[in-house]
Motif scaffolding. Structure first.
Motif, short mmCIF file in Angstrom:
data_model
loop_
_atom_site.label_atom_id
_atom_site.label_comp_id
_atom_site.label_asym_id
_atom_site.label_seq_id
_atom_site.Cartn_x
_atom_site.Cartn_y
_atom_site.Cartn_z
N ARG A 21 0.83 -1.21 0.00
CA ARG A 21 0.00 0.00 0.00
C ARG A 21 0.87 1.27 0.00
O ARG A 21 0.38 2.36 0.26
N VAL A 22 2.16 1.09 -0.31
CA VAL A 22 3.10 2.23 -0.32
C VAL A 22 3.55 2.48 -1.76
O VAL A 22 3.97 1.55 -2.47
N LEU A 23 3.47 3.73 -2.18
CA LEU A 23 3.93 4.17 -3.50
C LEU A 23 5.15 5.07 -3.32
O LEU A 23 5.09 6.05 -2.58
N VAL A 24 6.25 4.73 -3.97
CA VAL A 24 7.51 5.48 -3.84
C VAL A 24 7.87 6.06 -5.20
O VAL A 24 7.87 5.34 -6.21
N SER A 25 8.21 7.34 -5.25
CA SER A 25 8.53 7.96 -6.53
C SER A 25 9.63 9.00 -6.40
O SER A 25 9.69 9.74 -5.42
N THR A 26 10.47 9.06 -7.41
CA THR A 26 11.39 10.19 -7.57
C THR A 26 10.60 11.36 -8.16
O THR A 26 9.41 11.25 -8.46
N VAL A 27 11.30 12.47 -8.38
CA VAL A 27 10.71 13.60 -9.08
C VAL A 27 10.33 13.17 -10.49
O VAL A 27 10.95 12.27 -11.09
N CYS A 28 9.30 13.75 -11.03
CA CYS A 28 8.85 13.40 -12.39
C CYS A 28 9.80 13.98 -13.43
O CYS A 28 10.37 15.06 -13.26
N ARG A 29 9.93 13.27 -14.53
CA ARG A 29 10.88 13.67 -15.56
C ARG A 29 10.48 14.97 -16.27
O ARG A 29 11.33 15.66 -16.84
N SER A 93 4.60 12.84 -15.21
CA SER A 93 3.62 13.32 -14.24
C SER A 93 2.29 12.59 -14.37
O SER A 93 1.62 12.29 -13.38
N SER A 94 1.92 12.27 -15.60
CA SER A 94 0.65 11.58 -15.83
C SER A 94 0.65 10.19 -15.22
O SER A 94 -0.38 9.72 -14.72
N GLU A 95 1.81 9.51 -15.23
CA GLU A 95 1.90 8.18 -14.63
C GLU A 95 1.79 8.24 -13.11
O GLU A 95 1.09 7.43 -12.49
N LEU A 96 2.47 9.19 -12.49
CA LEU A 96 2.35 9.36 -11.04
C LEU A 96 0.91 9.69 -10.67
O LEU A 96 0.36 9.15 -9.70
N GLU A 97 0.30 10.56 -11.44
CA GLU A 97 -1.09 10.94 -11.19
C GLU A 97 -2.01 9.71 -11.31
O GLU A 97 -2.92 9.51 -10.49
N ARG A 98 -1.76 8.90 -12.31
CA ARG A 98 -2.59 7.70 -12.51
C ARG A 98 -2.46 6.75 -11.33
O ARG A 98 -3.45 6.18 -10.85
N GLN A 99 -1.24 6.58 -10.84
CA GLN A 99 -1.02 5.69 -9.70
C GLN A 99 -1.67 6.26 -8.44
O GLN A 99 -2.28 5.51 -7.66
N MET A 100 -1.57 7.55 -8.23
CA MET A 100 -2.18 8.14 -7.04
C MET A 100 -3.70 8.01 -7.08
O MET A 100 -4.35 7.87 -6.04
N VAL A 107 0.05 5.37 1.52
CA VAL A 107 1.22 6.19 1.83
C VAL A 107 1.97 6.49 0.54
O VAL A 107 2.22 5.60 -0.27
N LEU A 108 2.32 7.75 0.36
CA LEU A 108 3.15 8.19 -0.76
C LEU A 108 4.50 8.62 -0.21
O LEU A 108 4.56 9.43 0.71
N CYS A 109 5.56 8.07 -0.75
CA CYS A 109 6.92 8.45 -0.33
C CYS A 109 7.62 9.08 -1.53
O CYS A 109 7.77 8.44 -2.56
N LEU A 110 8.02 10.34 -1.38
CA LEU A 110 8.66 11.08 -2.46
C LEU A 110 10.14 11.28 -2.18
O LEU A 110 10.54 11.58 -1.06
N SER A 111 10.96 11.12 -3.21
CA SER A 111 12.38 11.43 -3.14
C SER A 111 12.62 12.71 -3.91
O SER A 111 12.30 12.79 -5.11
N ILE A 121 6.07 19.37 -2.43
CA ILE A 121 5.03 19.94 -1.57
C ILE A 121 3.69 19.94 -2.29
O ILE A 121 2.65 19.55 -1.73
N GLU A 122 3.69 20.37 -3.54
CA GLU A 122 2.45 20.40 -4.33
C GLU A 122 1.87 18.98 -4.47
O GLU A 122 0.65 18.78 -4.37
N THR A 123 2.76 18.00 -4.69
CA THR A 123 2.31 16.61 -4.84
C THR A 123 1.76 16.06 -3.54
O THR A 123 0.76 15.33 -3.52
N ALA A 124 2.40 16.43 -2.42
CA ALA A 124 1.92 15.97 -1.11
C ALA A 124 0.52 16.51 -0.82
O ALA A 124 -0.35 15.78 -0.31
#
Length: 468
Positions: A21-29, A93-100, A107-111, A121-124
């Motif tokens: 139930r945890v999604l981990v992502s770097t910054v979007c390309r 960004s569209s892929e991260l949005e789709r996953q969210m 839980v979303l974990c951002l690097s 911050i905007e994504t959180a």
């Protein structure tokens, strides 16, 4: 032997999510692609890798540009060791949005880096307010930033390499350092018409130096034990299987004169591999010039060294252990040994002037034997001694974190304006790294042209571009 990892709890829930139930992502390309004053996205490729050289060759003509496709170190180590979460490596960004929006995660974990903190911050905010995430966690250098919005929108901050603390956060056991699995960090590189693939290796993480401007000693202090030797052998075998014969050690300060490192050198020799490394002048010189010659005889043919400044005042004020004479003498030896040298260099230190910077440029081109130099404007990175000093003196004037890329002057320099700093940066990047101006680069360029005609194969193949 435990990893030295730290978690800052900003909320007191101590919520333990199920791993899946945890999604981990770097910054979007594609982050900030619509921003005119932001140049950092050139460091992320359209196919989801880091381009560690992208911004350093923006002022070169197309045929002289250099670039790499490198995976994220931190996320790759997490994915290899913390099993269960979903990992997104520089997604669109569209892929991260789709996953969210999928409702699969709580839980979303951002690097994030300092420059991508506004995005984080905007994504959180979106994760909690739009998609109903219970918590958002933050890792990467952005955790060092004293931005008030961090404590408002994030629940936990993960410092340094966080396999063990992340594993515990999802309800699993801590991971001992000897049990860490090394990920595949194969890195594609291109320089002056030559393509190659380098196998990146980190056998010891963290930095024990005390340079006042550098984030690493604060974010990931030195002292962590080495990864198990059997794991290093395994990853070398993996690279050999992929026909990769050039290894780059990307420790923050690689120390190759230790007993442990000697065993790694022997392991590479058995596999007929050459190597290079990211290191400091003191670490490289631990056994003097004879030690460097021994490393060269055992396969070391390229280096990334932190040059940073040629001005003695700058070196002293920033707690650099290397001094100008030490650096000059070492660079001469490396040139004599025909070891390919990439260096990092910072302009606009407090005691820099336009004249000093231009003089240093000429020395790098004509005297020091540098092949590629990675230039940045001095930036008081949040959390460092330099940051707290400059903030207390009210020298920082640009608080737009998205501009904290090393491409802008964000503090009040005594003699150099922000506009001059940008012009100087462009000049150095365009000239020092160009075969038109730099005779070392020109000799490689000419040899590469000859090799394309099957006349001459240059010994520099597979050894120029090797690091993030």
């Amino acid at each position: 032997m435990k990893q030295q990892q730290k978690v800052t709890y900003l909320s007191q829930s101590r919520f333990t999510p199920s791993p899946e139930r945890v999604l981990v992502s770097t910054v979007c390309r594609d982050v900030y692609h619509d921003s005119r004053d932001h140049s950092k996205p050139s460091s992320i490729t359209s196919n989801g890798f880091q381009n560690g050289f992208g911004e350093y060759s923006t002022h070169l003509p197309e045929e002289h540009k250099f670039f790499t496709n490198q995976p994220s170190y931190g996320l790759s180590f997490l994915e290899a060791n913390v099993i269960g979460p979903t990992y997104l490596h520089y997604p669109e960004s569209s892929e991260l949005e789709r996953q969210m929006a999928s409702s699969k995660y709580e839980v979303l974990c951002l690097s994030a880096y300092t420059w991508s903190l506004p995005w984080a911050i905007e994504t959180a905010i979106k994760a909690k307010n739009t998609y109903g995430f219970k918590e958002v966690w933050l890792g990467g250098y952005a955790v060092m930033t004293d931005e008030p919005l961090i404590s408002k929108h994030f629940d936990r901050l993960f410092w340094g390499y966080s396999e063990s603390s992340m594993n515990q956060a999802i309800g699993k056991e801590p991971i001992e350092i000897q049990d860490i699995r090394h990920p595949d960090l194969s890195t594609y590189a291109y320089f002056l018409g030559k393509e190659s693939t380098i196998g990146h290796v980190l056998f010891q993480r963290g930095c024990s130096n005390k340079c006042t401007y550098c984030a690493d000693p604060v974010f990931n202090p030195g002292g962590e034990p080495c990864l198990s030797f059997s794991e290093i052998e395994r990853v070398l075998d993996h690279y050999k299987y992929k026909n990769i014969r050039s290894i780059y050690f990307s420790n923050q300060e690689t120390k190759m004169h230790t007993v442990y490192a000697r065993s790694i050198i022997d392991a590479m020799k058995k596999r007929e591999m050459r190597f290079g490394m990211l290191t400091s002048f003191p670490a490289l010189l631990a056994k003097g010039h004879d030690g460097i010659k021994e490393l060269h005889d055992n396969g070391m043919n390229f280096l990334l060294l932190g040059l940073e400044s040629l001005d003695e005042s700058n070196l002293t004020k920033t707690n650099r252990r290397a001094r100008s004479k030490m650096m000059y003498d070492t660079l001469k030896l490396l040139r004599d040994l025909k070891i390919i040298l990439t260096t990092t260099y910072m302009i606009c230190f407090e005691d820099d002037t336009v004249e000093k910077i231009k003089d240093a440029k000429n020395k790098m081109i004509h005297d020091l034997g540098v092949t590629v130099n990675l230039f940045n404007i001095t930036m008081p990175l949040p959390g460092t001694p330099m940051y707290w000093e400059y903030k207390s003196k009210q020298l920082i004037f640009d608080w737009n974190w998205s501009r904290w890329t090393g491409n802008h002057l964000v503090w009040k320099h005594p003699t150099i304006s922000p506009e001059q700093a940008v012009e100087l940066l462009a000049e150095l990047r365009a000239e020092v790294n160009s075969p038109v101006h730099n005779p070392n680069v020109r000799s490689i360029w000419q040899a590469r042209q000859n090799s394309h005609n099957n006349i001459y194969t240059h010994d520099y193949d597979n050894s120029i571009l090797m690091y993030p």
